[in-house]
Design a protein around this motif. Structure first.
Motif, PDB file in Angstrom:
ATOM      1  N   GLN A  78     -52.490  -8.348 -34.202  1.00  0.00           N
ATOM      2  CA  GLN A  78     -51.057  -8.637 -34.128  1.00  0.00           C
ATOM      3  C   GLN A  78     -50.432  -8.537 -35.525  1.00  0.00           C
ATOM      4  OE1 GLN A  78     -49.267  -9.498 -31.178  1.00  0.00           O
ATOM      5  NE2 GLN A  78     -51.143  -8.634 -30.367  1.00  0.00           N
ATOM      6  N   PRO A  79     -49.148  -8.191 -35.598  1.00  0.00           N
ATOM      7  CA  PRO A  79     -48.470  -8.173 -36.900  1.00  0.00           C
ATOM      8  C   PRO A  79     -48.460  -9.565 -37.526  1.00  0.00           C
ATOM      9  CG  PRO A  79     -47.134  -7.098 -35.216  1.00  0.00           C
ATOM     10  CD  PRO A  79     -48.286  -7.735 -34.524  1.00  0.00           C
ATOM     11  N   SER A  80     -48.352  -9.623 -38.832  1.00  0.00           N
ATOM     12  CA  SER A  80     -48.322 -10.888 -39.556  1.00  0.00           C
ATOM     13  C   SER A  80     -47.183 -11.763 -39.039  1.00  0.00           C
ATOM     14  CB  SER A  80     -48.143 -10.615 -41.047  1.00  0.00           C
ATOM     15  OG  SER A  80     -48.106 -11.834 -41.752  1.00  0.00           O
ATOM     16  N   GLY A  81     -47.468 -13.041 -38.828  1.00  0.00           N
ATOM     17  CA  GLY A  81     -46.467 -13.974 -38.340  1.00  0.00           C
ATOM     18  C   GLY A  81     -46.350 -14.055 -36.838  1.00  0.00           C
ATOM     19  N   GLU A 114     -53.256 -15.581 -14.693  1.00  0.00           N
ATOM     20  CA  GLU A 114     -53.431 -15.459 -16.125  1.00  0.00           C
ATOM     21  C   GLU A 114     -52.132 -15.899 -16.791  1.00  0.00           C
ATOM     22  OE1 GLU A 114     -56.202 -12.684 -17.989  1.00  0.00           O
ATOM     23  OE2 GLU A 114     -54.397 -11.618 -18.619  1.00  0.00           O
ATOM     24  N   ARG A 115     -52.258 -16.593 -17.903  1.00  0.00           N
ATOM     25  CA  ARG A 115     -51.105 -17.081 -18.664  1.00  0.00           C
ATOM     26  C   ARG A 115     -51.128 -16.448 -20.042  1.00  0.00           C
ATOM     27  NH1 ARG A 115     -47.480 -21.177 -18.378  1.00  0.00           N
ATOM     28  NH2 ARG A 115     -46.749 -22.105 -20.319  1.00  0.00           N
ATOM     29  N   LEU A 116     -50.015 -15.833 -20.413  1.00  0.00           N
ATOM     30  CA  LEU A 116     -49.840 -15.214 -21.717  1.00  0.00           C
ATOM     31  C   LEU A 116     -48.880 -16.075 -22.521  1.00  0.00           C
ATOM     32  CD1 LEU A 116     -49.944 -12.861 -23.797  1.00  0.00           C
ATOM     33  CD2 LEU A 116     -48.081 -11.816 -22.501  1.00  0.00           C
ATOM     34  N   THR A 117     -49.287 -16.467 -23.714  1.00  0.00           N
ATOM     35  CA  THR A 117     -48.429 -17.213 -24.631  1.00  0.00           C
ATOM     36  C   THR A 117     -48.335 -16.435 -25.930  1.00  0.00           C
ATOM     37  OG1 THR A 117     -49.153 -19.313 -23.671  1.00  0.00           O
ATOM     38  CG2 THR A 117     -48.072 -19.417 -25.813  1.00  0.00           C
ATOM     39  N   ALA A 118     -47.105 -16.159 -26.353  1.00  0.00           N
ATOM     40  CA  ALA A 118     -46.883 -15.408 -27.582  1.00  0.00           C
ATOM     41  C   ALA A 118     -45.933 -16.198 -28.482  1.00  0.00           C
ATOM     42  CB  ALA A 118     -46.288 -14.037 -27.274  1.00  0.00           C
ATOM     43  N   SER A 119     -46.126 -16.084 -29.791  1.00  0.00           N
ATOM     44  CA  SER A 119     -45.244 -16.769 -30.729  1.00  0.00           C
ATOM     45  C   SER A 119     -45.004 -15.894 -31.951  1.00  0.00           C
ATOM     46  CB  SER A 119     -45.837 -18.116 -31.139  1.00  0.00           C
ATOM     47  OG  SER A 119     -47.042 -17.930 -31.851  1.00  0.00           O
ATOM     48  N   ALA A 120     -43.866 -16.134 -32.572  1.00  0.00           N
ATOM     49  CA  ALA A 120     -43.509 -15.430 -33.802  1.00  0.00           C
ATOM     50  C   ALA A 120     -42.888 -16.442 -34.754  1.00  0.00           C
ATOM     51  CB  ALA A 120     -42.542 -14.291 -33.519  1.00  0.00           C
TER      52      ALA A 120
END
Length: 182
Positions: A78-81, A114-120
């Motif tokens: 994943q990209p930084s952050g 299925e559960r997808l959790t994404a953060s930035a």
């Protein structure tokens, strides 16, 4: 992905003779618990997701059982952050071929979610749930006592996030503890 689906069908076909064979009638493990390393190749996207998984299985006879699998992994590259995690929970029937040898191939079809959790950084996080289905199987190798080595478990893992179908590959390997038989 078509090759994975063919492999899963082949494993189920190979394990099916266990219905007629019986092999371990009366001495099969009544229950099993496993801890596994889990690797998922996400498609589309081409990302990898690595983590852990576990399963609980109850065997109704020497060849047929019911299994529940639970796993979690972190999407790499994943990209930084930013970060993303997947949690899956699947349930269904399993067919195992138990001969008098140490190798025990199995096949299963599992359904769940299925559960997808994404953060930035600076934007917070978001989660989404999806239907999930896994078709595949693998092979366990009996070590001694109550322990079996899960040599490999290979599956086609279907999910459907945001109106897009994902045709993923999932591979697991680990250790299985069983009781009630053998």
């Amino acid at each position: 992905m078509r090759n994975l689906l063919i492999l899963g069908a082949l494993i189920l076909f190979v394990a099916a003779p266990a219905m007629a064979q019986g092999g371990y009638e009366g001495s099969y493990p009544k229950a099993e618990v496993s801890g596994n390393y889990q690797y998922i190749r996400l498609n589309p996207g081409g990302s990898n997701c690595q983590g852990g998984a576990g399963s609980v299985a109850g065997n109704l006879n020497s060849w047929f059982g019911v299994v529940g699998e639970f796993g979690g992994c972190k999407v790499t590259g994943q990209p930084s952050g930013t970060s993303a995690h997947l949690l899956n929970y699947l349930f269904g029937p399993r067919v195992t071929y138990r001969s008098y040898g140490r190798l025990q191939p199995f096949g299963h079809v599992l359904f769940g979610g299925e559960r997808l959790t994404a953060s930035a950084t600076g934007l917070g996080s978001a989660s989404s749930n999806s239907f999930a289905m896994a078709l595949g199987g693998g092979a366990d190798y009996y070590l001694r006592g109550h322990f079996t080595l899960r040599l490999i478990q290979v599956e086609y893992l279907y999910t459907h996030f945001g109106g897009v179908r994902q045709n993923n590959a999932r591979i697991e390997a680990g250790i299985v503890y069983h009781w009630g038989g053998r």
